[in-house]
Design a protein around this motif. Structure first.
Motif, PDB file in Angstrom:
ATOM      1  N   ASP A   1     114.249 139.506  46.228  1.00 31.62           N
ATOM      2  CA  ASP A   1     115.476 139.041  45.593  1.00 31.62           C
ATOM      3  C   ASP A   1     115.286 139.016  44.078  1.00 31.62           C
ATOM      4  O   ASP A   1     114.410 138.313  43.563  1.00 31.62           O
ATOM      5  CB  ASP A   1     115.839 137.655  46.120  1.00 31.62           C
ATOM      6  CG  ASP A   1     117.213 137.193  45.690  1.00 31.62           C
ATOM      7  OD1 ASP A   1     117.847 137.870  44.862  1.00 31.62           O
ATOM      8  OD2 ASP A   1     117.651 136.149  46.202  1.00 31.62           O
ATOM      9  N   ASP A   2     116.133 139.751  43.353  1.00 28.16           N
ATOM     10  CA  ASP A   2     115.992 139.848  41.901  1.00 28.16           C
ATOM     11  C   ASP A   2     116.370 138.562  41.180  1.00 28.16           C
ATOM     12  O   ASP A   2     115.974 138.352  40.032  1.00 28.16           O
ATOM     13  CB  ASP A   2     116.855 140.999  41.360  1.00 28.16           C
ATOM     14  CG  ASP A   2     116.369 142.355  41.846  1.00 28.16           C
ATOM     15  OD1 ASP A   2     115.156 142.475  42.130  1.00 28.16           O
ATOM     16  OD2 ASP A   2     117.193 143.287  41.949  1.00 28.16           O
ATOM     17  N   THR A   3     117.129 137.687  41.839  1.00 32.28           N
ATOM     18  CA  THR A   3     117.552 136.447  41.186  1.00 32.28           C
ATOM     19  C   THR A   3     116.477 135.364  41.224  1.00 32.28           C
ATOM     20  O   THR A   3     116.617 134.355  40.541  1.00 32.28           O
ATOM     21  CB  THR A   3     118.838 135.903  41.844  1.00 32.28           C
ATOM     22  OG1 THR A   3     118.571 135.598  43.208  1.00 32.28           O
ATOM     23  CG2 THR A   3     119.975 136.918  41.751  1.00 32.28           C
ATOM     24  N   LEU A   4     115.444 135.563  42.005  1.00 36.35           N
ATOM     25  CA  LEU A   4     114.372 134.570  42.121  1.00 36.35           C
ATOM     26  C   LEU A   4     113.136 135.045  41.364  1.00 36.35           C
ATOM     27  O   LEU A   4     112.733 136.203  41.482  1.00 36.35           O
ATOM     28  CB  LEU A   4     114.013 134.348  43.588  1.00 36.35           C
ATOM     29  CG  LEU A   4     115.132 133.841  44.499  1.00 36.35           C
ATOM     30  CD1 LEU A   4     114.655 133.824  45.944  1.00 36.35           C
ATOM     31  CD2 LEU A   4     115.579 132.462  44.079  1.00 36.35           C
ATOM     32  N   ALA A   5     112.532 134.138  40.610  1.00 37.83           N
ATOM     33  CA  ALA A   5     111.291 134.465  39.904  1.00 37.83           C
ATOM     34  C   ALA A   5     110.148 134.513  40.912  1.00 37.83           C
ATOM     35  O   ALA A   5     110.030 133.638  41.780  1.00 37.83           O
ATOM     36  CB  ALA A   5     111.005 133.430  38.830  1.00 37.83           C
ATOM     37  N   MET A   6     109.320 135.536  40.790  1.00 42.31           N
ATOM     38  CA  MET A   6     108.213 135.703  41.734  1.00 42.31           C
ATOM     39  C   MET A   6     107.267 134.511  41.686  1.00 42.31           C
ATOM     40  O   MET A   6     106.767 134.073  42.721  1.00 42.31           O
ATOM     41  CB  MET A   6     107.469 136.997  41.451  1.00 42.31           C
ATOM     42  CG  MET A   6     106.553 137.389  42.588  1.00 42.31           C
ATOM     43  SD  MET A   6     105.606 138.907  42.350  1.00 42.31           S
ATOM     44  CE  MET A   6     106.798 140.047  41.743  1.00 42.31           C
ATOM     45  N   SER A   7     107.038 133.971  40.487  1.00 42.87           N
ATOM     46  CA  SER A   7     106.122 132.826  40.376  1.00 42.87           C
ATOM     47  C   SER A   7     106.696 131.606  41.092  1.00 42.87           C
ATOM     48  O   SER A   7     105.957 130.850  41.730  1.00 42.87           O
ATOM     49  CB  SER A   7     105.855 132.503  38.910  1.00 42.87           C
ATOM     50  OG  SER A   7     107.069 132.175  38.244  1.00 42.87           O
ATOM     51  N   THR A   8     108.007 131.406  41.026  1.00 44.64           N
ATOM     52  CA  THR A   8     108.640 130.280  41.715  1.00 44.64           C
ATOM     53  C   THR A   8     108.540 130.454  43.223  1.00 44.64           C
ATOM     54  O   THR A   8     108.215 129.505  43.948  1.00 44.64           O
ATOM     55  CB  THR A   8     110.116 130.161  41.297  1.00 44.64           C
ATOM     56  OG1 THR A   8     110.182 130.019  39.882  1.00 44.64           O
ATOM     57  CG2 THR A   8     110.780 128.978  41.964  1.00 44.64           C
ATOM     58  N   VAL A   9     108.825 131.667  43.692  1.00 45.41           N
ATOM     59  CA  VAL A   9     108.761 131.948  45.133  1.00 45.41           C
ATOM     60  C   VAL A   9     107.380 131.644  45.664  1.00 45.41           C
ATOM     61  O   VAL A   9     107.217 130.936  46.666  1.00 45.41           O
ATOM     62  CB  VAL A   9     109.150 133.418  45.428  1.00 45.41           C
ATOM     63  CG1 VAL A   9     108.805 133.792  46.861  1.00 45.41           C
ATOM     64  CG2 VAL A   9     110.620 133.652  45.157  1.00 45.41           C
ATOM     65  N   TRP A  10     106.357 132.135  44.990  1.00 43.87           N
ATOM     66  CA  TRP A  10     105.005 131.959  45.518  1.00 43.87           C
ATOM     67  C   TRP A  10     104.460 130.557  45.306  1.00 43.87           C
ATOM     68  O   TRP A  10     103.623 130.095  46.081  1.00 43.87           O
ATOM     69  CB  TRP A  10     104.064 133.028  44.977  1.00 43.87           C
ATOM     70  CG  TRP A  10     104.393 134.330  45.621  1.00 43.87           C
ATOM     71  CD1 TRP A  10     104.895 135.439  45.024  1.00 43.87           C
ATOM     72  CD2 TRP A  10     104.312 134.632  47.019  1.00 43.87           C
ATOM     73  NE1 TRP A  10     105.135 136.414  45.962  1.00 43.87           N
ATOM     74  CE2 TRP A  10     104.782 135.949  47.192  1.00 43.87           C
ATOM     75  CE3 TRP A  10     103.913 133.927  48.136  1.00 43.87           C
ATOM     76  CZ2 TRP A  10     104.848 136.569  48.434  1.00 43.87           C
ATOM     77  CZ3 TRP A  10     103.975 134.546  49.380  1.00 43.87           C
ATOM     78  CH2 TRP A  10     104.438 135.853  49.517  1.00 43.87           C
ATOM     79  N   THR A  11     104.955 129.854  44.292  1.00 46.37           N
ATOM     80  CA  THR A  11     104.552 128.456  44.131  1.00 46.37           C
ATOM     81  C   THR A  11     105.110 127.613  45.276  1.00 46.37           C
ATOM     82  O   THR A  11     104.383 126.820  45.890  1.00 46.37           O
ATOM     83  CB  THR A  11     105.035 127.899  42.779  1.00 46.37           C
ATOM     84  OG1 THR A  11     104.474 128.685  41.727  1.00 46.37           O
ATOM     85  CG2 THR A  11     104.655 126.451  42.607  1.00 46.37           C
ATOM     86  N   VAL A  12     106.401 127.796  45.572  1.00 48.64           N
ATOM     87  CA  VAL A  12     107.025 127.045  46.665  1.00 48.64           C
ATOM     88  C   VAL A  12     106.368 127.419  47.989  1.00 48.64           C
ATOM     89  O   VAL A  12     106.060 126.547  48.813  1.00 48.64           O
ATOM     90  CB  VAL A  12     108.547 127.300  46.692  1.00 48.64           C
ATOM     91  CG1 VAL A  12     109.174 126.720  47.952  1.00 48.64           C
ATOM     92  CG2 VAL A  12     109.201 126.719  45.449  1.00 48.64           C
ATOM     93  N   CYS A  13     106.138 128.709  48.215  1.00 49.87           N
ATOM     94  CA  CYS A  13     105.505 129.147  49.465  1.00 49.87           C
ATOM     95  C   CYS A  13     104.084 128.605  49.585  1.00 49.87           C
ATOM     96  O   CYS A  13     103.680 128.175  50.668  1.00 49.87           O
ATOM     97  CB  CYS A  13     105.488 130.669  49.564  1.00 49.87           C
ATOM     98  SG  CYS A  13     107.099 131.367  49.953  1.00 49.87           S
ATOM     99  N   ALA A  14     103.339 128.617  48.492  1.00 53.05           N
ATOM    100  CA  ALA A  14     101.961 128.122  48.532  1.00 53.05           C
ATOM    101  C   ALA A  14     101.919 126.642  48.867  1.00 53.05           C
ATOM    102  O   ALA A  14     101.085 126.198  49.667  1.00 53.05           O
ATOM    103  CB  ALA A  14     101.265 128.386  47.203  1.00 53.05           C
ATOM    104  N   VAL A  15     102.834 125.869  48.274  1.00 55.59           N
ATOM    105  CA  VAL A  15     102.876 124.430  48.566  1.00 55.59           C
ATOM    106  C   VAL A  15     103.235 124.205  50.031  1.00 55.59           C
ATOM    107  O   VAL A  15     102.608 123.399  50.720  1.00 55.59           O
ATOM    108  CB  VAL A  15     103.869 123.712  47.624  1.00 55.59           C
ATOM    109  CG1 VAL A  15     104.141 122.297  48.087  1.00 55.59           C
ATOM    110  CG2 VAL A  15     103.345 123.722  46.197  1.00 55.59           C
TER     111      VAL A  15
END
Length: 120
Positions: free
Chosen positions: A26-40
């Motif tokens: 998804d281009d509207t989501l920052a990759m760092s945000t996605v992986w931070t939330v997923c990692a948590v």
């Protein structure tokens, strides 16, 4: 209860990781945000495996289930998968507690039986 709940949580670990791969497209989501939330969320699912029998462990598991369902706003398939895992979580907690009760009553019956007159 521990085995059933841990199995559900490990399954969620993988689903969260795959959802992160889908959300990354998804281009509207920052990759760092996605992986931070997923990692948590992935770390929480693994840590909960050891916390299930402690006070608040089941409630944290329910919070994780709600988070999975809410992630459907970013990855629509997660509405379905989150609801599916919430059902699995309920079944794991419900039937796990029943199994624990049955095991405890069986162990108590065995302890009474071995302490009887035939034990000597």
């Amino acid at each position: 209860m521990r085995v059933l709940c841990s199995s559900t949580l490990i399954g969620e670990f993988f689903v969260i990781g795959f959802a992160g791969l889908v959300a990354m497209k998804d281009d509207t989501l920052a990759m760092s945000t996605v992986w931070t939330v997923c990692a948590v969320a992935m770390a929480l699912s693994v840590l909960l495996c050891g916390m299930i029998t402690r006070p608040g462990g089941v409630q944290l598991g329910w919070a994780l289930q709600l988070g999975l369902i809410a992630s459907g706003f970013f990855v629509p398939m997660m509405f379905f998968l989150g609801a599916l895992f919430a059902g699995l979580w309920w079944a794991s907690v419900h039937y796990g507690r029943r199994i624990d009760d049955i095991k405890a009553s069986w162990a108590a019956a065995q302890a009474q039986g071995s302490a009887g007159p035939d034990a000597a």
